[in-house]
Motif scaffolding. Structure first.
Motif, PDB file in Angstrom:
ATOM      1  N   ALA A 100       0.889  -1.180   0.169  1.00  0.00           N
ATOM      2  CA  ALA A 100      -0.009  -0.080   0.025  1.00  0.00           C
ATOM      3  C   ALA A 100       0.893   1.360  -0.196  1.00  0.00           C
ATOM      4  O   ALA A 100       1.916   1.544   0.679  1.00  0.00           O
ATOM      5  CB  ALA A 100      -0.821   0.002   1.094  1.00  0.00           C
ATOM      6  N   LEU A 101       0.419   2.204  -0.602  1.00  0.00           N
ATOM      7  CA  LEU A 101       1.152   3.679  -0.702  1.00  0.00           C
ATOM      8  C   LEU A 101      -0.022   4.720  -0.662  1.00  0.00           C
ATOM      9  O   LEU A 101      -0.878   4.705  -1.307  1.00  0.00           O
ATOM     10  CB  LEU A 101       1.747   3.726  -2.036  1.00  0.00           C
ATOM     11  CG  LEU A 101       2.724   5.127  -2.191  1.00  0.00           C
ATOM     12  CD1 LEU A 101       3.631   5.330  -1.180  1.00  0.00           C
ATOM     13  CD2 LEU A 101       3.289   5.151  -3.431  1.00  0.00           C
ATOM     14  N   ALA A 102       0.451   5.720   0.167  1.00  0.00           N
ATOM     15  CA  ALA A 102      -0.762   6.780   0.605  1.00  0.00           C
ATOM     16  C   ALA A 102       0.228   7.885   0.694  1.00  0.00           C
ATOM     17  O   ALA A 102       1.538   8.300   0.768  1.00  0.00           O
ATOM     18  CB  ALA A 102      -1.281   6.510   2.078  1.00  0.00           C
ATOM     19  N   ARG A 103      -0.456   9.102  -0.074  1.00  0.00           N
ATOM     20  CA  ARG A 103      -0.091  10.515  -0.012  1.00  0.00           C
ATOM     21  C   ARG A 103      -0.961  11.235   0.770  1.00  0.00           C
ATOM     22  O   ARG A 103      -2.198  11.175   0.520  1.00  0.00           O
ATOM     23  CB  ARG A 103       0.212  10.826  -1.340  1.00  0.00           C
ATOM     24  CG  ARG A 103       0.597  12.427  -1.868  1.00  0.00           C
ATOM     25  CD  ARG A 103       0.791  12.868  -2.844  1.00  0.00           C
ATOM     26  NE  ARG A 103      -0.645  12.707  -3.647  1.00  0.00           N
ATOM     27  CZ  ARG A 103      -0.883  12.259  -4.976  1.00  0.00           C
ATOM     28  NH1 ARG A 103       0.224  11.823  -5.618  1.00  0.00           N
ATOM     29  NH2 ARG A 103      -1.985  12.158  -5.474  1.00  0.00           N
ATOM     30  N   ALA A 148      -6.448  22.440   4.869  1.00  0.00           N
ATOM     31  CA  ALA A 148      -6.932  21.980   3.851  1.00  0.00           C
ATOM     32  C   ALA A 148      -6.048  20.688   3.581  1.00  0.00           C
ATOM     33  O   ALA A 148      -4.922  20.719   3.996  1.00  0.00           O
ATOM     34  CB  ALA A 148      -6.498  22.664   2.617  1.00  0.00           C
ATOM     35  N   LEU A 149      -6.858  19.558   3.381  1.00  0.00           N
ATOM     36  CA  LEU A 149      -6.322  18.106   3.668  1.00  0.00           C
ATOM     37  C   LEU A 149      -6.713  17.428   2.351  1.00  0.00           C
ATOM     38  O   LEU A 149      -7.806  17.155   1.896  1.00  0.00           O
ATOM     39  CB  LEU A 149      -6.845  17.596   4.780  1.00  0.00           C
ATOM     40  CG  LEU A 149      -6.244  16.330   5.379  1.00  0.00           C
ATOM     41  CD1 LEU A 149      -6.756  15.950   6.649  1.00  0.00           C
ATOM     42  CD2 LEU A 149      -6.480  15.179   4.420  1.00  0.00           C
ATOM     43  N   HIS A 150      -5.654  17.018   1.597  1.00  0.00           N
ATOM     44  CA  HIS A 150      -5.748  15.962   0.646  1.00  0.00           C
ATOM     45  C   HIS A 150      -4.957  14.823   0.644  1.00  0.00           C
ATOM     46  O   HIS A 150      -3.924  14.620   0.962  1.00  0.00           O
ATOM     47  CB  HIS A 150      -4.997  16.532  -0.962  1.00  0.00           C
ATOM     48  CG  HIS A 150      -5.908  17.928  -1.413  1.00  0.00           C
ATOM     49  ND1 HIS A 150      -6.340  17.915  -2.608  1.00  0.00           N
ATOM     50  CD2 HIS A 150      -5.887  19.124  -0.626  1.00  0.00           C
ATOM     51  CE1 HIS A 150      -6.962  19.236  -2.656  1.00  0.00           C
ATOM     52  NE2 HIS A 150      -6.685  19.741  -1.509  1.00  0.00           N
ATOM     53  N   ALA A 151      -5.909  13.818   0.800  1.00  0.00           N
ATOM     54  CA  ALA A 151      -5.365  12.382   1.030  1.00  0.00           C
ATOM     55  C   ALA A 151      -6.073  11.316  -0.302  1.00  0.00           C
ATOM     56  O   ALA A 151      -6.949  11.421  -0.806  1.00  0.00           O
ATOM     57  CB  ALA A 151      -6.282  11.684   2.168  1.00  0.00           C
ATOM     58  N   VAL A 163      -5.583   1.694   5.208  1.00  0.00           N
ATOM     59  CA  VAL A 163      -5.860   2.472   6.104  1.00  0.00           C
ATOM     60  C   VAL A 163      -4.763   2.795   6.854  1.00  0.00           C
ATOM     61  O   VAL A 163      -4.574   4.007   7.219  1.00  0.00           O
ATOM     62  CB  VAL A 163      -7.007   1.690   7.082  1.00  0.00           C
ATOM     63  CG1 VAL A 163      -7.293   2.417   8.203  1.00  0.00           C
ATOM     64  CG2 VAL A 163      -8.343   1.657   6.288  1.00  0.00           C
ATOM     65  N   GLU A 164      -3.863   2.107   7.137  1.00  0.00           N
ATOM     66  CA  GLU A 164      -2.844   2.471   8.093  1.00  0.00           C
ATOM     67  C   GLU A 164      -1.629   3.431   7.516  1.00  0.00           C
ATOM     68  O   GLU A 164      -1.321   4.242   7.988  1.00  0.00           O
ATOM     69  CB  GLU A 164      -1.809   1.206   8.756  1.00  0.00           C
ATOM     70  CG  GLU A 164      -0.972   1.369   9.768  1.00  0.00           C
ATOM     71  CD  GLU A 164      -0.632   0.355  10.516  1.00  0.00           C
ATOM     72  OE1 GLU A 164       0.828   0.214  10.861  1.00  0.00           O
ATOM     73  OE2 GLU A 164      -1.103  -0.798  10.679  1.00  0.00           O
ATOM     74  N   ALA A 165      -1.415   3.022   6.208  1.00  0.00           N
ATOM     75  CA  ALA A 165      -0.784   3.829   5.308  1.00  0.00           C
ATOM     76  C   ALA A 165      -1.196   5.315   5.326  1.00  0.00           C
ATOM     77  O   ALA A 165      -0.651   6.220   5.450  1.00  0.00           O
ATOM     78  CB  ALA A 165      -0.668   3.505   3.839  1.00  0.00           C
ATOM     79  N   LEU A 166      -2.618   5.580   5.404  1.00  0.00           N
ATOM     80  CA  LEU A 166      -3.341   6.810   5.082  1.00  0.00           C
ATOM     81  C   LEU A 166      -3.140   7.559   6.521  1.00  0.00           C
ATOM     82  O   LEU A 166      -2.835   8.657   6.384  1.00  0.00           O
ATOM     83  CB  LEU A 166      -4.812   6.685   4.867  1.00  0.00           C
ATOM     84  CG  LEU A 166      -5.110   6.362   3.561  1.00  0.00           C
ATOM     85  CD1 LEU A 166      -6.621   5.727   3.276  1.00  0.00           C
ATOM     86  CD2 LEU A 166      -5.099   7.538   2.683  1.00  0.00           C
ATOM     87  N   PHE A 167      -3.373   6.905   7.669  1.00  0.00           N
ATOM     88  CA  PHE A 167      -2.993   7.498   8.912  1.00  0.00           C
ATOM     89  C   PHE A 167      -1.495   7.898   9.233  1.00  0.00           C
ATOM     90  O   PHE A 167      -1.454   8.981   9.852  1.00  0.00           O
ATOM     91  CB  PHE A 167      -3.696   6.298   9.944  1.00  0.00           C
ATOM     92  CG  PHE A 167      -5.017   6.935  10.340  1.00  0.00           C
ATOM     93  CD1 PHE A 167      -5.479   7.430  11.297  1.00  0.00           C
ATOM     94  CD2 PHE A 167      -6.065   5.971   9.650  1.00  0.00           C
ATOM     95  CE1 PHE A 167      -6.789   7.750  11.709  1.00  0.00           C
ATOM     96  CE2 PHE A 167      -7.325   6.120  10.261  1.00  0.00           C
ATOM     97  CZ  PHE A 167      -7.659   7.072  10.921  1.00  0.00           C
ATOM     98  N   LYS A 168      -0.534   6.854   8.787  1.00  0.00           N
ATOM     99  CA  LYS A 168       0.725   7.402   8.875  1.00  0.00           C
ATOM    100  C   LYS A 168       1.170   8.426   8.065  1.00  0.00           C
ATOM    101  O   LYS A 168       2.088   9.278   8.355  1.00  0.00           O
ATOM    102  CB  LYS A 168       1.589   6.016   8.763  1.00  0.00           C
ATOM    103  CG  LYS A 168       1.531   5.109   9.823  1.00  0.00           C
ATOM    104  CD  LYS A 168       2.558   3.976   9.292  1.00  0.00           C
ATOM    105  CE  LYS A 168       2.461   3.021  10.570  1.00  0.00           C
ATOM    106  NZ  LYS A 168       3.229   1.686  10.192  1.00  0.00           N
ATOM    107  N   ALA A 169       0.753   8.739   6.684  1.00  0.00           N
ATOM    108  CA  ALA A 169       0.768   9.836   6.018  1.00  0.00           C
ATOM    109  C   ALA A 169       0.371  10.969   6.518  1.00  0.00           C
ATOM    110  O   ALA A 169       0.956  12.049   6.545  1.00  0.00           O
ATOM    111  CB  ALA A 169       0.357   9.457   4.693  1.00  0.00           C
TER     112      ALA A 169
END
Length: 194
Positions: A100-103, A148-151, A163-169
């Motif tokens: 997984a990869l989140a920004r 302003a939050l862009h996920a 989900v964990e990648a999103l929270f860590k990012a």
């Protein structure tokens, strides 16, 4: 120390929360094990002190509790930031967790907005955490925190990892945006407010 404590009680939830932007202990108890795990990720990787004692109408579902914790965290963030003088203000983070990869990109502008783009299945993790509540948590945090939050979830297969990648990012982006870099409010307007 940049800190805020608050208590919010409604007919559906009771949330007591303390946020220390410059570090401290992390102690989380919401009655939802997976959500506790995500809030611990937020504290650890954000470099924040965070205590959350929350109770909610979990026999209904996790919606009210998760959203209300997001609202309270947003309120605490807004208070702890004060006039936002000296902040880095803008930040982004890319975080992988296996496949997984989140920004996440944030601007502590005082103007709330949330763009949330993640292919998350409508499933339950752990002891009742509804995955669709991830979006609601991010939206609540942004709206009440004045950011302003862009996920964006760029890829992933395992729902826990996504989900964990999103929270860590989110944690890493907030850590960088809230750091103090110098004097003055980082805006040509001279203020960062809605």
């Amino acid at each position: 120390m940049r800190t805020a404590s608050l208590h919010r009680a409604t007919a559906e939830t009771d949330v007591a929360l303390t946020l220390h932007l410059d570090g401290g202990e992390a102690r989380i108890a919401t009655g939802l094990g997976y959500f506790d795990h995500m809030l611990m990720q937020l504290a650890k990787h954000g470099g924040f002190g965070l205590t959350v004692d929350a109770k909610g109408d979990l026999p209904v579902d996790s919606h009210h509790l998760v959203e209300d914790v997001g609202l309270c965290l947003g309120d605490a963030l807004k208070t702890a930031l004060g006039d936002r003088a000296g902040l880095a203000r803008f930040a982004h983070a890319y975080v992988p967790l296996d496949e997984a990869l989140a920004r996440v990109v944030v601007d502590l502008s005082g103007r709330p907005w949330c763009e949330f783009h993640a292919d998350l299945p409508p499933v339950i993790l752990g002891d009742g955490f509804q995955v669709e509540m991830v979006r609601e948590f991010f939206v609540a945090l942004a709206m009440r925190g004045g950011l302003a939050l862009h996920a964006d979830l760029l890829r992933g297969v395992n729902t826990h990892h996504k989900v964990e990648a999103l929270f860590k990012a989110l944690a890493q982006a907030l850590r960088r945006a809230t750091r103090l870099e110098g004097g003055g409010v980082p805006s040509t307007k001279g203020t960062l407010s809605a």
